[in-house]
Structures are given as C-alpha cells and as structure tokens.
Scaffold this motif. Structure first.
Motif, PDB file in Angstrom:
ATOM      1  N   HIS A  51       0.863  -1.208   0.000  1.00  0.00           N
ATOM      2  CA  HIS A  51       0.000   0.000   0.000  1.00  0.00           C
ATOM      3  C   HIS A  51       0.887   1.241   0.000  1.00  0.00           C
ATOM      4  O   HIS A  51       1.414   1.640   1.039  1.00  0.00           O
ATOM      5  CB  HIS A  51      -0.902  -0.016   1.239  1.00  0.00           C
ATOM      6  N   HIS A  95       1.563   5.303  -2.166  1.00  0.00           N
ATOM      7  CA  HIS A  95       1.138   6.345  -3.124  1.00  0.00           C
ATOM      8  C   HIS A  95       2.408   7.085  -3.580  1.00  0.00           C
ATOM      9  O   HIS A  95       2.613   8.241  -3.203  1.00  0.00           O
ATOM     10  CB  HIS A  95       0.209   7.355  -2.460  1.00  0.00           C
ATOM     11  N   LYS A 133      -0.286   3.292  -6.105  1.00  0.00           N
ATOM     12  CA  LYS A 133      -1.614   3.782  -6.470  1.00  0.00           C
ATOM     13  C   LYS A 133      -1.509   5.063  -7.284  1.00  0.00           C
ATOM     14  O   LYS A 133      -0.626   5.879  -7.042  1.00  0.00           O
ATOM     15  CB  LYS A 133      -2.427   4.076  -5.207  1.00  0.00           C
ATOM     16  N   HIS A 193      -9.687   1.816   1.200  1.00  0.00           N
ATOM     17  CA  HIS A 193      -9.247   2.575   2.361  1.00  0.00           C
ATOM     18  C   HIS A 193     -10.458   2.566   3.291  1.00  0.00           C
ATOM     19  O   HIS A 193     -11.455   3.244   3.011  1.00  0.00           O
ATOM     20  CB  HIS A 193      -8.895   4.002   1.982  1.00  0.00           C
ATOM     21  N   HIS A 223      -6.060   0.205   6.486  1.00  0.00           N
ATOM     22  CA  HIS A 223      -6.119   1.182   7.596  1.00  0.00           C
ATOM     23  C   HIS A 223      -6.807   0.564   8.806  1.00  0.00           C
ATOM     24  O   HIS A 223      -6.137   0.145   9.725  1.00  0.00           O
ATOM     25  CB  HIS A 223      -6.794   2.511   7.196  1.00  0.00           C
ATOM     26  N   ASP A 229       2.213   2.910   3.421  1.00  0.00           N
ATOM     27  CA  ASP A 229       1.302   4.005   3.046  1.00  0.00           C
ATOM     28  C   ASP A 229       2.078   5.239   2.576  1.00  0.00           C
ATOM     29  O   ASP A 229       1.543   6.351   2.613  1.00  0.00           O
ATOM     30  CB  ASP A 229       0.363   4.383   4.206  1.00  0.00           C
TER      31      ASP A 229
HETATM   32 ZN   LIG Z   1      -3.415   5.069   1.288  1.00  0.00          ZN
END
Ligand SMILES: [Zn+2]
Length: 431
Positions: free
Chosen positions: A93, A95, A162, A265, A288, A339
């Motif tokens: 996970h 970004h 992502k 999420h 999460h 994350d």
């Molecule tokens: Zn995220």
C-alpha cells in the motif's frame, strides 16, 4: 569503492545465484497466513543453501557443501556467513507517484492545526493534485524512481503503487503509465503492482457532485484502464466526507465487472462500515482499519479479506493505532505496509513500520515478518509467486547484517539490510 569481491558482484546477465551458509527465516505457503499460530510460524534453517536459476528459486535446504565465494558453474556463489536471509519485503500500500511536497502543511500540523482545517484551506490531497496535474511524465517518473530505490535499500522487492493524485482522465492515465514504465525497466530493483485510485478524493471540478464523479470513473475510466491493462486493482477512499459506503459499493461493483481486484481505504477516520463493505464484495484487502467495528472484524475473517495495517500513518497523524493484536487473535490475516504518500505519511521506512507494529499494535516480530512478506503478497494476489523463500517462487530476498532477526525491531528505525536480491540478482548495499 571499498575492497573485496562483493563490491563487484554482477550476476544480472544470468540471474543465477547460490547463497550458502545462510540462516533462512521465512513463512511458508502460497496463501495468506491467518491468526496467531500461523503468522508466528516461521521456517528457520541454519547453514541453508538457496539456489536461484534464471530468477526462480530452484533449491532451498541443507548445505550441499558450498564453501567458496565466486562465479563458477554458471552461478554466483555468495557466502552469507550465517546471517539471516528473509523473503523480500512486500509493501502492499503506497502512493509514490506525485509532484508537490507538503512540508509546509506538516509544519502547520506540528503547530497544532488539524488535517481537516488544512484541507478546508485548499491543502491536503487537493494541493498535491494541483502540482501533479502540472508535472511531466519524466518528473513524476524520476521522483517515484528515487523513492523506490530508497525502499529497495530497506529490503523491499515488490511495491503496490496507487494513482490518485491526478483525478482527471489524462493525469490519472499518465500516473498509471509512469507505474507501467517503471515496471518495464529491466534493471528495476522493485516490482510494481499498479492500482487505480481515481476515487481518492472528489476533484474540484466535481465539488458537491460525488455521484457524477463516480459515474465518470465507472463510465469512462474503468473501461479504458481495463482495456489497456493499466491497473491490477481498483481502490476507493471510503470515508466520511469523501466517498460513502453506497458510492464505494457502486464503484467497486463496476470495477469487479471489469476484472479488477478490489481494495478499500476503510474505517481510517471513522467507523463507517468500510470493513463490512470489503467483506461483502470479497475485496482482496481492507486497509487502515483504525476504527474497524467488531462486526467488521468478524465479516472480514469470514470473507478471507486481508487486513492491511499502516502504522506509520497513525504515528505521523498521532491517531490511535489499528487493533493489530485483536485482528490477529480474531483469526485474520494481517499485512503491514508503509502508506508512503506526500501528506499523511512521507515515509517508506520498513524498519520503523516493524517497530511501530510490534510496539504499538502488539504484533510479535514473527507475525510482523509474515505480515510484511507472505501476507503482503496475499494482499496483492501474489502469494503463489512471492512472499516466501520456497522452490518455484521468484528469487526475491533480503539479507540482514545479523544472525538474529529480532534486530528488525530491536534496532528501532535503523536499517539492518546489507543486500537485496531481486529476481536472483544481488544488490549489495555497499556495491
Ligand atoms: Zn493510502
């Protein structure tokens, strides 16, 4: 630079490698490990040999008498000198494709301002979206590549990446093409699994019209992305004030029809029912889960959804940690990820993730290892090819500078990795 033959290892042409005299530490299997008993079970073997042929593991087991470093019989031979050899870490996970850092916002938060108030003044994801829409493909790619290199130095061999900082058609497609370009680089040290996160936020041009934006995603974006195979997963920020459970359901149901794996999420800021929706739709992972309900936990377990926990975000936002101990004791498969993103967690730190998961979420170090390897792979539908050191899997591994794998948490926030092995190609940190 330096001395000793290890600085000059280059087996990238053959992807053939024999590591011997290693302390093998790995979970086993081709699916997620669920609950405390399975997640604590690691296969540990001293004086182990691992052979990789053309990038795939072809032998794992007792020593076959190798004693010398060097290249012969078409294989590099590498003496691990009793140190721990683990599967490469799978960060399921992140970004990492964006432009525009938000250090100023971080400072405002340090001075006491809330994330919500920063968002209302035009900051937050919207600020990154503005910068990203003005960036070029090459700027975005160079930035992401730098982040991936840093993660590789901490032992990461697969990353999920992502989109979600473009939101409009052209920028989202460019972000996915950046990810595709990085994956096609034959010298890559990290495999990249692309996820379309168009539903990361409601873009300014759709302000107050979230349902119209969902229509745009399902009507225009999903068919195009599916046709061009630009993403393996579809994700949504199912949260109060962003996308409701009903909007998320509509989006993900369409995504499933186009063949995407589903991610959410879920229950990050409030107990909204994201976990329940993930279970209902048989998502691959729910991520999460800081505010997951008891019913949500039961339903995730029954549906076999991987619970992906992101302790760096909770740490940086000073939010309560997700109930990692409770989730594992309830029989769930828990994965850990960073994350990494420009707002709530500008960190891809593997060592800090390990430490926070064990100290604040109550995971054992063995559970954390399983969570960051095999269960991370399961959160990407890849547990059959990565996530453990077993015959037939990809030769993705990490060598630590110790014979005691507890160092991964005991040395808080410090990097214990001395080499990352990607598809049988060894990358020593000093090389
Ligand atoms: Zn995220």
């Amino acid at each position: 630079m330096g001395c000793g033959c290890r600085n000059f290892i280059d087996n990238s042409m053959t992807e053939n490698l024999i590591i011997f005299n290693a302390r093998l530490v790995t979970p086993t299997g081709t699916s997620a490990r669920c609950g405390a008993q399975e997640m604590n079970h690691l296969h540990i073997l001293d004086n182990a040999t691992v052979e990789i042929t053309k990038g795939i593991i072809t032998y794992v087991g007792a020593s076959r008498g190798e004693t010398r470093d060097g290249y012969y019989n078409h294989f590099w031979h590498y003496n691990a000198r009793g140190k721990c050899l683990l599967p490469g870490f799978v960060d399921s996970h992140t970004h990492p494709v964006f432009d525009g850092e938000r250090a100023d916002e971080f400072n405002r938060r340090l001075r006491g301002e809330s994330y919500l108030s920063i968002m209302q003044s035009g900051g937050g994801i919207a600020a990154t979206v503005r910068a990203t829409r003005n960036a070029t493909y090459y700027t975005l790619r160079a930035r992401a590549e730098t982040l991936l290199k840093q993660m590789s130095l901490m032992g990461v061999t697969t990353v999920e990446a992502k989109s979600g900082y473009g939101l409009d058609r052209d920028t989202e497609l460019m972000l996915l093409r950046v990810i595709q370009g990085l994956q096609r680089d034959e010298h890559r040290r990290v495999d990249i699994v692309p996820t379309y996160l168009g539903a990361h936020a409601i873009p300014a041009e759709y302000a107050g019209r979230p349902d119209d934006y969902i229509d745009f995603i399902t009507g225009e974006m999903l068919p195009h992305i599916a046709r061009h195979r630009l993403a393996a997963f579809c994700d949504v920020f199912c949260e109060a004030g962003v996308f409701s459970v009903e909007q998320s359901r509509r989006l993900l149901t369409a995504a499933r029809r186009y063949g995407f794996g589903l991610k959410l999420h879920a229950d990050e800021l409030a107990s909204l029912g994201g976990a329940e929706l993930a279970a209902e739709l048989h998502a691959v992972s729910a991520d999460h889960l800081l505010h997951v309900s008891e019913a949500g936990i039961r339903q995730l377990r029954a549906a076999g959804v991987v619970a992906t926990l992101l302790p760096l975000t909770a740490f940086i936002l000073k939010a309560p940690y997700a109930p990692g101990r409770q989730l594992i004791d309830s029989g769930l498969a828990v994965a850990l990820a960073t994350d990494l993103n420009p707002g709530s967690a500008f960190s891809g730190s593997v060592p800090l993730t390990f430490a926070l998961a064990c100290i604040y979420m109550g995971l054992t170090i063995e559970e954390a290892i399983t969570a960051f390897t095999l269960n991370g792979a399961a959160a990407l539908n890849r547990a059959d090819t990565i996530g453990s050191i077993e015959t037939g899997k990809q030769g993705d591994m990490v060598l630590l500078n110790t014979d005691n794998y507890h160092q991964l948490t005991y040395y808080v926030g410090m990097n214990s990795v001395i080499a990352t092995i990607k598809g049988g190609v060894i990358h020593p940190l000093n090389g």
